[in-house]
Design a protein around this motif. Structure first.
Motif, short mmCIF file in Angstrom:
data_model
loop_
_atom_site.label_atom_id
_atom_site.label_comp_id
_atom_site.label_asym_id
_atom_site.label_seq_id
_atom_site.Cartn_x
_atom_site.Cartn_y
_atom_site.Cartn_z
N ASP A 39 95.48 35.67 59.56
CA ASP A 39 96.70 36.47 58.89
C ASP A 39 97.61 36.82 60.05
O ASP A 39 97.04 37.10 61.09
N GLU A 40 98.97 36.21 60.14
CA GLU A 40 99.91 36.36 61.41
C GLU A 40 100.61 37.78 61.40
O GLU A 40 101.64 37.87 61.99
N THR A 41 100.18 38.39 60.39
CA THR A 41 101.24 39.87 60.15
C THR A 41 100.54 40.72 61.45
O THR A 41 99.52 41.01 61.45
N GLU A 43 101.30 44.87 62.43
CA GLU A 43 101.96 45.95 62.27
C GLU A 43 102.69 46.69 63.32
O GLU A 43 103.81 47.16 63.48
#
Length: 202
Positions: A39-41, A43
């Motif tokens: 996952d390249e997100t 926050e």
């Protein structure tokens, strides 16, 4: 001439990128490809340098988790690249309109490309992480030139919507720093990191 006993130590490239796969071959060491669907997100608000290091490490760590017990030998290499202009991180374009927006902003200006590398020993979990940054100056371009470049399809899956090693080379005026940082796998930095695992490229 002493022979390097560590050349049997294989590399595990945690990337589906054809460009990174071509570059890893140039080191002349045995390697395999293992793709991580990391996952390249992200926050939290972090710097581009922290971002590429974090994502490189995430990609390599995920591949280590995926490896079967008998496969856990070698050095896993994760890498991540972003384009930064006026403190805005430009990733891969969402669509052609997004690519146009990015290229219009970059044309005639200088931006930075950050590439992170993370190396993890598959057996022990030992980590080494770093990044490099290169300045890229783009040629001034008309809107129609930008649209013609987008029509080639090359910007589609590239950070910042261009590829320096493709026809995108024709829109780059100059670079200051490591060319391979812009391509997406800084080989000089990688060879330095591999030394921490007793792997000598030369």
């Amino acid at each position: 001439m002493s022979t390097n006993t560590n050349h049997h130590q294989r590399l595990i490239l945690a990337s589906s990128s054809p460009r990174r796969q071509e570059l890893i071959q140039t080191l002349g060491l045995p390697y395999i490809i293992r793709v991580s669907d990391a996952d390249e997100t992200v926050e939290e608000k972090i710097t581009p340098a922290q971002l590429v290091e974090l994502l490189s490490l995430r990609k390599a760590s995920m591949v280590r988790e995926m490896l079967e017990a008998e496969e856990k030998h070698g050095i896993i290499i994760g890498s991540d690249t972003v384009v930064v202009y006026h403190n805005e991180v430009l990733g891969k374009p969402a669509d052609e309109q997004d690519a146009f927006r990015m290229l219009q902003a970059l044309q005639g200006n200088t931006h930075q490309v950050y590439s992170g590398i993370a190396c993890i020993d598959a057996a022990t979990g030992k980590q080494a992480v770093s990044h490099s940054v290169t300045d890229v100056k783009m040629k001034p371009m008309t809107d129609s030139q930008i649209l013609r470049y987008i029509a080639t399809g090359e910007p589609k899956d590239k950070a910042g919507s261009y590829a320096i090693q493709g026809i995108g080379a024709t829109i780059v005026h100059a670079i200051e720093g490591d060319y391979f940082t812009v391509v997406g796998l800084p080989l000089s930095l990688l060879s330095d990191l591999l030394l921490q695992f007793d792997i000598e490229v030369l």
